[in-house]
Design an enzyme around this catalytic site. Structure first.
Site, PDB file in Angstrom:
ATOM      1  NE  ARG A 130      -0.384   0.583   4.897  1.00 50.80           N
ATOM      2  CZ  ARG A 130       0.500   1.462   5.585  1.00 50.80           C
ATOM      3  NH1 ARG A 130       0.787   2.236   4.656  1.00 50.80           N
ATOM      4  NH2 ARG A 130       1.325   1.204   6.645  1.00 50.80           N
ATOM      5  N   GLY A 168       1.741   5.158   1.671  1.00 51.22           N
ATOM      6  CA  GLY A 168       1.531   5.736   3.001  1.00 51.22           C
ATOM      7  C   GLY A 168       2.843   5.158   3.991  1.00 51.22           C
ATOM      8  CD  GLU A 169       6.404   7.502   5.389  1.00 51.36           C
ATOM      9  OE1 GLU A 169       7.174   6.487   6.167  1.00 51.36           O
ATOM     10  OE2 GLU A 169       6.982   8.096   4.365  1.00 51.36           O
ATOM     11  CE1 TYR A 206      -0.930  -1.877  17.692  1.00 54.36           C
ATOM     12  CE2 TYR A 206      -2.866  -0.718  17.761  1.00 54.36           C
ATOM     13  CZ  TYR A 206      -1.944  -1.652  18.270  1.00 54.36           C
ATOM     14  OH  TYR A 206      -2.540  -2.622  19.231  1.00 54.36           O
ATOM     15  CB  ILE A 217      -6.892   6.095   3.544  1.00 56.07           C
ATOM     16  CG1 ILE A 217      -8.249   6.128   4.566  1.00 56.07           C
ATOM     17  CG2 ILE A 217      -7.389   5.591   2.289  1.00 56.07           C
ATOM     18  CD1 ILE A 217      -9.387   7.284   3.726  1.00 56.07           C
ATOM     19  CG  PHE A 229     -11.440   2.088   5.770  1.00 51.73           C
ATOM     20  CD1 PHE A 229     -12.102   1.884   6.883  1.00 51.73           C
ATOM     21  CD2 PHE A 229     -12.191   1.644   4.748  1.00 51.73           C
ATOM     22  CE1 PHE A 229     -13.064   1.173   7.098  1.00 51.73           C
ATOM     23  CE2 PHE A 229     -13.119   0.912   4.671  1.00 51.73           C
ATOM     24  CZ  PHE A 229     -13.549   0.713   6.018  1.00 51.73           C
ATOM     25  CB  CYS A 287       0.144   8.563   8.742  1.00 54.80           C
ATOM     26  SG  CYS A 287      -1.158   7.580   9.150  1.00 54.80           S
TER      27      CYS A 287
END
Length: 262
Positions: A96, A98-99, A102, A164, A177, A194
């Site tokens: 995915r 993003g960073e 959790y 997300i 999400f 994130c």
């Protein structure tokens, strides 16, 4: 079961709610359905709504510096460790965007598998639609969800309650999400969620103390259907994977109960 209750014959959304599922297992389920959706463009859209045991995940291009003090090795969901630690959550790098984030108990994770050729093949619009799903869900509980320009996710009173991150292959989406209902927010202190150091994390229960996971699940499904113009149909794991001839037991489904509206 028809979650939306709509009398209009809308395209189907196959929904499966298995309860708590290990991250690697849910990742494998997505890979299996992805292959089926690419091979068979007529397969309906799907939503997998579940919770995970504690785990940290990084996007494909995520910077490990946002792990802060975590020292566990970074693994892959496709490779099972020979001697997994029972003391610390795993850290996995996935496809995915993003960073680091959790996942854990008290958080609904929605893996949305849509053929965007049947909707609008625009990834920026798709991200905004996933945000809208969360915003409509929050509104049901009297909360005003907010977007922040230049960032992805949903905030309530400055606290990020939903993250997300998506991946798309041949216009079929996967990943999705995560909505914090009542997780242990201390788990986020080990990372920079994130990759945003100046935005605190929040949860629904912080604003609505009586909210429950069971109450949120059907609202999420209904909001998803409203945003994407779909009609939800609860299916078994085998049906969700596109393998109706296989039993759920053989597929290794969680034995957790599917949450119901209270």
């Amino acid at each position: 079961m028809n979650f939306s209750g709509s009398p209009v014959q809308l395209p189907l959304l196959q929904v499966h709610l298995p309860g708590e599922v290990p991250y690697r297992t849910a990742w494998a389920w997505q890979q299996a359905r992805l292959a089926h959706m690419i091979r068979d463009p007529q397969l309906p859209d799907g939503l997998l709504l579940l919770t995970h045991p504690a785990v940290y995940t990084l996007g494909a291009g995520a910077d490990p510096k946002f792990l802060k003090s975590l020292s566990q090795p970074i693994g892959s969901p496709a490779i099972h460790p020979e001697s997994p630690s029972e003391q610390e959550p795993e850290i996995l790098r996935v496809e995915r965007g993003g960073e680091v984030t959790y996942h854990g108990p008290g958080q609904w994770v929605g893996y949305a598998m849509l053929n965007l050729k049947r909707h609008r093949p625009d990834l920026h619009e798709y991200l905004r639609q996933l945000e809208e799903v969360v915003i409509q869900t929050l509104a049901h509980f009297g909360l005003q969800g907010e977007r922040i320009p230049g960032l992805t996710g949903v905030w309530v009173q400055g606290r990020k309650v939903a993250a997300i991150g998506i991946k798309v292959s041949r216009w079929v989406t996967y990943h999705g999400f995560a909505l914090n209902v009542c997780p242990d927010l201390a788990a986020f202190e080990a990372i920079v969620p994130c990759g945003i150091p100046d935005r605190p994390v929040g949860s629904l229960v912080h604003f609505c103390p009586e909210v429950t996971m069971a109450a949120v699940a059907p609202v999420l499904v209904e909001s998803f259907c409203q945003v994407f113009g779909l009609q939800a149909q609860a299916v078994s794991l085998a049906e969700w994977l596109g393998e109706p001839r296989l039993s759920d037991k053989l597929l290794g489904e969680s034995t957790a109960q599917t949450p119901k509206r209270k």
